[in-house]
Design an enzyme around this catalytic site. Structure first.
Site, PDB file in Angstrom:
ATOM      1  N   ASP A   1       5.649  -7.850  10.149  1.00  0.00           N
ATOM      2  CA  ASP A   1       4.016  -7.767  10.283  1.00  0.00           C
ATOM      3  C   ASP A   1       4.240  -8.349  12.438  1.00  0.00           C
ATOM      4  OD1 ASP A   1       4.038  -6.575   8.080  1.00  0.00           O
ATOM      5  OD2 ASP A   1       3.152  -8.683   7.991  1.00  0.00           O
TER       6      ASP A   1
ATOM      7  N   HIS B   1       1.997  -2.299   9.404  1.00  0.00           N
ATOM      8  CA  HIS B   1       0.348  -2.985   9.833  1.00  0.00           C
ATOM      9  C   HIS B   1       0.182  -2.117  10.589  1.00  0.00           C
ATOM     10  CE1 HIS B   1      -1.100  -4.847   5.924  1.00  0.00           C
ATOM     11  NE2 HIS B   1       0.295  -5.863   5.991  1.00  0.00           N
TER      12      HIS B   1
ATOM     13  N   ARG C   1      -2.021  -0.516   4.104  1.00  0.00           N
ATOM     14  CA  ARG C   1      -3.560  -0.254   5.097  1.00  0.00           C
ATOM     15  C   ARG C   1      -4.586  -0.471   4.070  1.00  0.00           C
ATOM     16  NH1 ARG C   1      -7.952   0.234   6.273  1.00  0.00           N
ATOM     17  NH2 ARG C   1      -8.987   1.433   7.621  1.00  0.00           N
ATOM     18  N   LYS C   2      -4.414  -0.610   2.275  1.00  0.00           N
ATOM     19  CA  LYS C   2      -5.336  -1.756   2.115  1.00  0.00           C
ATOM     20  C   LYS C   2      -6.818  -0.470   1.719  1.00  0.00           C
ATOM     21  CE  LYS C   2      -3.103  -6.256   2.049  1.00  0.00           C
ATOM     22  NZ  LYS C   2      -2.116  -5.960   2.417  1.00  0.00           N
TER      23      LYS C   2
ATOM     24  N   ASP D   1     -13.026   2.556   1.806  1.00  0.00           N
ATOM     25  CA  ASP D   1     -13.933   3.033   1.276  1.00  0.00           C
ATOM     26  C   ASP D   1     -14.121   3.985   0.895  1.00  0.00           C
ATOM     27  OD1 ASP D   1     -16.487   3.424   3.116  1.00  0.00           O
ATOM     28  OD2 ASP D   1     -16.083   2.378   4.669  1.00  0.00           O
ATOM     29  N   ILE D   2     -15.607   5.013   0.943  1.00  0.00           N
ATOM     30  CA  ILE D   2     -15.809   5.752  -0.155  1.00  0.00           C
ATOM     31  C   ILE D   2     -14.956   6.469   0.270  1.00  0.00           C
ATOM     32  CG2 ILE D   2     -18.157   5.110  -0.081  1.00  0.00           C
ATOM     33  CD1 ILE D   2     -18.232   8.229   2.122  1.00  0.00           C
TER      34      ILE D   2
ATOM     35  N   THR E   1     -14.415   9.068   3.928  1.00  0.00           N
ATOM     36  CA  THR E   1     -14.165   7.708   4.643  1.00  0.00           C
ATOM     37  C   THR E   1     -12.672   8.013   4.985  1.00  0.00           C
ATOM     38  OG1 THR E   1     -16.507   6.971   4.863  1.00  0.00           O
ATOM     39  CG2 THR E   1     -14.553   5.381   5.746  1.00  0.00           C
TER      40      THR E   1
HETATM   41  P1  5BU Z   1       4.638 -11.996   4.598  1.00  0.00           P
HETATM   42  O1  5BU Z   1       5.299 -12.921   5.756  1.00  0.00           O
HETATM   43  O2  5BU Z   1       6.093 -12.511   3.008  1.00  0.00           O
HETATM   44  O3  5BU Z   1       4.062 -13.789   3.463  1.00  0.00           O
HETATM   45  O4  5BU Z   1       4.291 -11.511   4.328  1.00  0.00           O
HETATM   46  C1  5BU Z   1       3.871 -10.769   3.078  1.00  0.00           C
HETATM   47  C2  5BU Z   1       3.376  -9.154   2.776  1.00  0.00           C
HETATM   48  O5  5BU Z   1       2.547  -8.259   2.791  1.00  0.00           O
HETATM   49  C3  5BU Z   1       2.275  -8.988   4.858  1.00  0.00           C
HETATM   50  O6  5BU Z   1       1.947  -8.035   5.310  1.00  0.00           O
HETATM   51  C4  5BU Z   1       0.780  -8.991   3.771  1.00  0.00           C
HETATM   52  O7  5BU Z   1      -0.529  -8.052   4.217  1.00  0.00           O
HETATM   53  C5  5BU Z   1       1.353  -8.505   1.882  1.00  0.00           C
HETATM   54  N1  5BU Z   1       0.843  -8.923   1.403  1.00  0.00           N
HETATM   55  C6  5BU Z   1       0.506  -9.947   1.009  1.00  0.00           C
HETATM   56  O8  5BU Z   1       1.464 -10.743   1.131  1.00  0.00           O
HETATM   57  N2  5BU Z   1      -0.163 -10.263  -0.427  1.00  0.00           N
HETATM   58  C7  5BU Z   1      -0.391  -9.403  -1.071  1.00  0.00           C
HETATM   59  O9  5BU Z   1      -1.011  -9.725  -2.396  1.00  0.00           O
HETATM   60  C8  5BU Z   1      -0.852  -8.131  -0.648  1.00  0.00           C
HETATM   61  C9  5BU Z   1       0.033  -7.697   0.315  1.00  0.00           C
HETATM   62 BR1  5BU Z   1      -1.341  -6.578  -1.134  1.00  0.00          BR
END
Ligand code: 5BU
Length: 275
Positions: free
Chosen positions: A41, A65, A95-96, A99-100, A103
């Site tokens: 990230d 992401h 991407r989570k 939407d419909i 979309t």
């Molecule tokens: P971390 O740095 O290990 O805390 O990052 C966790 C990643 O997993 C981060 O990209 C979140 O968007 C993603 N994530 C999460 O932490 N928990 C969830 O329940 C979901 C996604 Br769904």
């Protein structure tokens, strides 16, 4: 009586799926002896590529992401694809979608990121109901892609619990060609089945919120160890972000060592589970 999925090897479980992405994930895990997905990230594409190149030998999957990259252009996708061929891993774009159907089909196929063209796997919130799966499948199935539903989240106070989680599993069960698993904290085998025969059912469980040192962050994230997730809760893939790249995306040697460490912890927990 079939053995429950979490007692079978990853390689054996590739036969439980028809979806080509599910098969490829499980075969890659078996080949590389890794159930680690690194969530990279970072906001600069050069950092993204450098970190992926460093951790890739230790992972089965890289989670992105893509919308947080500030200097994105489509040549980045070609570079990402080059790395995945070089190091034998898959991409999961987190991407989570929510939407419909119409979309999400546009969001998945188009825009600047064209997610379906390169991400083997993506995910969706079940909140809109089954139409979200239909919309994403219209784009992803012809490309052999896979989808995860968010059955649970790692954050404090998550609303994805109880009946909501059960309904997510029922939705997945009705679309097994495309929905190959869940983002969840524990196994979902038989959840919400209410007497229906679900023997032979297999879904992958990918678990974020994994850390060996920290128990959480200041914004509601909660961490468990690889062993708690894989051995105790039956998770298949651990998703680790800051536990690996920390606060300095340029500290490549440290990042590499951490990836190796999480890979070993995740695999040891899996071998313990099989035994
Ligand atoms: P971390 O740095 O290990 O805390 O990052 C966790 C990643 O997993 C981060 O990209 C979140 O968007 C993603 N994530 C999460 O932490 N928990 C969830 O329940 C979901 C996604 Br769904």
């Amino acid at each position: 009586m079939l053995a429950p999925p979490h007692t079978q090897s990853y390689g054996e479980r590739s036969l439980n799926f028809t979806n080509p992405t599910a098969k490829l994930i499980l075969e890659t895990m078996e080949r590389k002896k890794s159930n680690l997905a690194v969530s990279v990230d970072v906001t600069d594409k050069h950092d993204l590529l450098a970190i992926i190149d460093a951790v890739a030998p230790y992972v089965c999957m890289i989670k992105t992401h893509i919308d947080i990259i500030e200097n994105f252009d489509f040549s980045l996708i070609e570079q990402l694809q080059h790395l995945s061929h070089k190091h034998d891993f898959l991409y999961f774009e987190d991407r989570k979608f929510a939407d419909i159907g119409n979309t999400v089909a546009l969001q998945y196929s188009g825009g600047v990121h064209k997610i379906a063209s390169w991400a083997h796997l993506t995910n969706a919130h079940p909140v809109p109901g089954p139409s979200i799966i239909m919309g994403l499948a219209s784009v992803g199935l012809p490309l052999g892609r896979g989808l995860l539903l968010l059955a649970e989240m790692s954050t404090k106070g998550s609303l994805a619990v109880g009946e909501y989680t059960e309904e997510a599993v029922r939705m997945a069960r009705r679309h097994r060609d495309f929905v190959i698993g869940f983002i969840a904290q524990t196994r979902m085998d038989g959840v919400g089945a209410a007497g229906d025969d679900v023997s032979g059912e297999d879904f992958l469980v990918l678990t974020p919120g994994i850390g060996l040192e920290s128990k959480g962050d200041s914004m509601g994230q909660q961490y468990r160890t690889p062993r708690e997730a894989v051995y105790e809760s039956g998770s298949d893939i651990i998703i680790v972000g800051r536990g690996i790249y920390g606060t300095d995306p340029k500290a490549i040697d440290t990042i590499t060592r951490q990836a190796e460490r999480y890979m070993a912890a995740g695999w040891a927990a899996y071998l313990e589970r099989l035994a």
